[in-house]
Every structure is written in C-alpha cells, then in structure tokens.
Scaffold this motif. Structure first.
Motif, PDB file in Angstrom:
ATOM      1  N   LYS A  65       7.067  11.155   1.189  1.00  0.00           N
ATOM      2  CA  LYS A  65       7.914  12.219   1.102  1.00  0.00           C
ATOM      3  C   LYS A  65       7.092  13.372   1.426  1.00  0.00           C
ATOM      4  O   LYS A  65       7.539  14.160   2.185  1.00  0.00           O
ATOM      5  N   SER A  66       5.977  13.741   1.216  1.00  0.00           N
ATOM      6  CA  SER A  66       5.089  14.866   1.587  1.00  0.00           C
ATOM      7  C   SER A  66       4.985  15.180   3.164  1.00  0.00           C
ATOM      8  O   SER A  66       5.222  16.113   3.493  1.00  0.00           O
ATOM      9  N   VAL A  67       4.855  13.941   3.959  1.00  0.00           N
ATOM     10  CA  VAL A  67       5.036  13.905   5.275  1.00  0.00           C
ATOM     11  C   VAL A  67       6.349  13.694   6.036  1.00  0.00           C
ATOM     12  O   VAL A  67       6.195  13.674   7.135  1.00  0.00           O
ATOM     13  N   GLY A  68       7.105  13.531   5.235  1.00  0.00           N
ATOM     14  CA  GLY A  68       8.525  13.296   5.897  1.00  0.00           C
ATOM     15  C   GLY A  68       8.788  12.140   6.629  1.00  0.00           C
ATOM     16  O   GLY A  68       9.499  12.121   7.466  1.00  0.00           O
ATOM     17  N   ALA A  69       8.187  10.891   5.826  1.00  0.00           N
ATOM     18  CA  ALA A  69       8.351   9.657   6.496  1.00  0.00           C
ATOM     19  C   ALA A  69       9.591   8.998   6.164  1.00  0.00           C
ATOM     20  O   ALA A  69      10.116   9.222   5.007  1.00  0.00           O
TER      21      ALA A  69
ATOM     22  N   ASP B   2       0.900  -1.322   0.107  1.00  0.00           N
ATOM     23  CA  ASP B   2       0.085  -0.002   0.089  1.00  0.00           C
ATOM     24  C   ASP B   2       0.843   1.180  -0.025  1.00  0.00           C
ATOM     25  O   ASP B   2       0.274   2.330   0.096  1.00  0.00           O
ATOM     26  N   TYR B   3       2.158   1.252  -0.105  1.00  0.00           N
ATOM     27  CA  TYR B   3       3.139   2.282   0.051  1.00  0.00           C
ATOM     28  C   TYR B   3       2.746   3.206  -1.316  1.00  0.00           C
ATOM     29  O   TYR B   3       2.535   2.793  -2.342  1.00  0.00           O
ATOM     30  N   VAL B   4       2.807   4.390  -0.691  1.00  0.00           N
ATOM     31  CA  VAL B   4       2.618   5.658  -1.787  1.00  0.00           C
ATOM     32  C   VAL B   4       3.794   6.692  -1.289  1.00  0.00           C
ATOM     33  O   VAL B   4       3.788   7.249  -0.802  1.00  0.00           O
ATOM     34  N   GLU B   5       4.760   6.401  -2.676  1.00  0.00           N
ATOM     35  CA  GLU B   5       5.957   7.325  -2.261  1.00  0.00           C
ATOM     36  C   GLU B   5       5.742   8.803  -2.217  1.00  0.00           C
ATOM     37  O   GLU B   5       6.108   9.316  -1.323  1.00  0.00           O
TER      38      GLU B   5
ATOM     39  N   TYR C 255       9.149   9.409  18.513  1.00  0.00           N
ATOM     40  CA  TYR C 255       9.344   8.810  17.095  1.00  0.00           C
ATOM     41  C   TYR C 255       8.033   8.050  16.739  1.00  0.00           C
ATOM     42  O   TYR C 255       7.677   7.235  17.507  1.00  0.00           O
ATOM     43  N   GLY C 256       7.149   8.642  15.899  1.00  0.00           N
ATOM     44  CA  GLY C 256       5.734   8.195  15.678  1.00  0.00           C
ATOM     45  C   GLY C 256       5.544   8.098  14.311  1.00  0.00           C
ATOM     46  O   GLY C 256       6.238   8.652  13.511  1.00  0.00           O
ATOM     47  N   SER C 257       4.388   7.763  14.041  1.00  0.00           N
ATOM     48  CA  SER C 257       3.808   7.705  12.497  1.00  0.00           C
ATOM     49  C   SER C 257       3.866   9.037  11.837  1.00  0.00           C
ATOM     50  O   SER C 257       3.357  10.021  12.316  1.00  0.00           O
ATOM     51  N   ALA C 258       4.589   8.954  10.716  1.00  0.00           N
ATOM     52  CA  ALA C 258       4.496  10.411   9.747  1.00  0.00           C
ATOM     53  C   ALA C 258       3.101  10.445   9.198  1.00  0.00           C
ATOM     54  O   ALA C 258       3.008  11.939   9.284  1.00  0.00           O
ATOM     55  N   ALA C 259       2.194   9.926   9.411  1.00  0.00           N
ATOM     56  CA  ALA C 259       0.833  10.042   9.266  1.00  0.00           C
ATOM     57  C   ALA C 259      -0.002  10.991   9.897  1.00  0.00           C
ATOM     58  O   ALA C 259      -0.881  11.837   9.591  1.00  0.00           O
ATOM     59  N   LEU C 260       0.798  11.405  11.190  1.00  0.00           N
ATOM     60  CA  LEU C 260       0.031  12.506  11.909  1.00  0.00           C
ATOM     61  C   LEU C 260       0.172  13.653  11.254  1.00  0.00           C
ATOM     62  O   LEU C 260      -0.577  14.436  11.565  1.00  0.00           O
ATOM     63  N   MET C 261       1.138  13.875  10.461  1.00  0.00           N
ATOM     64  CA  MET C 261       1.084  15.325   9.684  1.00  0.00           C
ATOM     65  C   MET C 261      -0.109  15.583   8.838  1.00  0.00           C
ATOM     66  O   MET C 261      -0.274  16.826   8.593  1.00  0.00           O
ATOM     67  N   GLU C 262      -0.979  14.429   8.792  1.00  0.00           N
ATOM     68  CA  GLU C 262      -2.253  14.509   8.001  1.00  0.00           C
ATOM     69  C   GLU C 262      -3.387  15.062   8.915  1.00  0.00           C
ATOM     70  O   GLU C 262      -4.607  15.458   8.568  1.00  0.00           O
TER      71      GLU C 262
END
Length: 174
Positions: free
Chosen positions: A55-59, A48-51, A154-161
């Motif tokens: 990149k947009s969230v700094g993962a 399910d990875y979306v590059e 250190y947590g999920s970069a998805a929090l940026m959303e």
C-alpha cells in the motif's frame, strides 16, 4: 469413415482419419495439461507479501504500478561554450535532485558513451501529460540540449523505494 492411403510398399496402409484423430486427441491432451498449470500459477499467493508495504508504494495485486518513462536524447541545441555546458549540466542535476526529493522522479541515469540516447527518467505519475509538465522544468530541455520521448510503463512498485536506498549507498551526492 475409413480413408486409406496406400504407399508403394506392399502391406503398408495408413488410416488417415485415425491419424488425424490421434493428433487432435494429443493436442487436446496437451492443452488440458497446460491450462491447470497456468491457472495455478496465476492464482498462487505470495508467501512474502507485506500488505502495508504494498500500500505504501501504490502496488496493485501483482506488485506493479503505472509510471511514465522518459528517454532523454540529444537535443537540437548542444553547441555551447564549456562553461555554459557545465552550468547547464549542474542545473540539470539540481532539477533531477529536486524532482527525486518531491517523489516525482523515481529513477534517473545516463547511458554510457556519446550516442544519441543520453539517459532515462522514470516518473511516478499516471499520465504522459503529467510527465511532460515535469520535463518542462528541466533546464537542459528548456535550453534544447536534451529532448525527451515519454512512454507509459508498467513496472514494479518496489522502484518507489529506490531513492531512499540510494541515499544509503551513495557516498557523494550531486
């Protein structure tokens, strides 16, 4: 080498060397079977990875990133008239909104009850020093109503959303 142990029961002897060797062999087999499973789990690609999203969230490669978490605690100077406390709370909330709009504050919220621990912030910064500079802008910190403990996290970069999603689900804004 043959070591034998005789029990009080007739015709019962145990070869201690063989028993030890069997336990060792069993342990090695268990490790040998476990290591490939662990290695295969670590190397598994995410279908399910979306590059561009990563990149947009700094993962990083695990979908994670570095943040600084702040634990807001009751400060030493909390006794004030209600109208002052209300004004201070409004200024505190305005500061939270400003930091979120700037993209520096990823998550904020109070804890229920009236305990010593009042709430949390999660900052999108690399260092505690950066987070400390941001907390210094909070009127409740300046007034001594709140104090903060800052901890690298250190947590999920998805929090940026989360802030954009919150705008879509909040009927009333602060």
């Amino acid at each position: 080498m043959k070591l034998a142990f005789r029990s009080s029961k007739p015709h019962c002897s145990v070869n201690l060397f063989n028993m030890h060797a069997r336990k060792l062999a069993f342990s090695l087999l268990a490790v040998a079977l476990t290591v490939p499973v662990c290695l295969s789990q670590q190397a598994m690609a995410n279908p399910d990875y979306v590059e561009h999203k990563a990149k947009s969230v700094g993962a990083d490669e695990y979908g994670m990133k570095r943040y600084v978490m702040a634990f807001l605690r009751k400060g030493p100077s909390r006794d004030r008239p209600k109208h002052e406390a209300d004004e201070l709370q409004a200024a505190h909330m305005a500061n939270i909104s400003r930091l979120a709009e700037e993209g520096k504050l990823v998550l904020a919220g109070p804890f229920f009850g009236d305990g010593e621990l009042r709430g949390i912030y999660i900052f999108d910064v690399e260092t505690v020093a950066e987070a400390k500079a941001l907390t210094a802008t909070d009127p409740a910190i300046k007034a001594g109503s709140l104090s903060m403990e800052l901890v690298p996290w250190y947590g999920s970069a998805a929090l940026m959303e989360i802030n954009e999603l919150h705008k879509q689900v909040a009927k009333t804004l602060f």
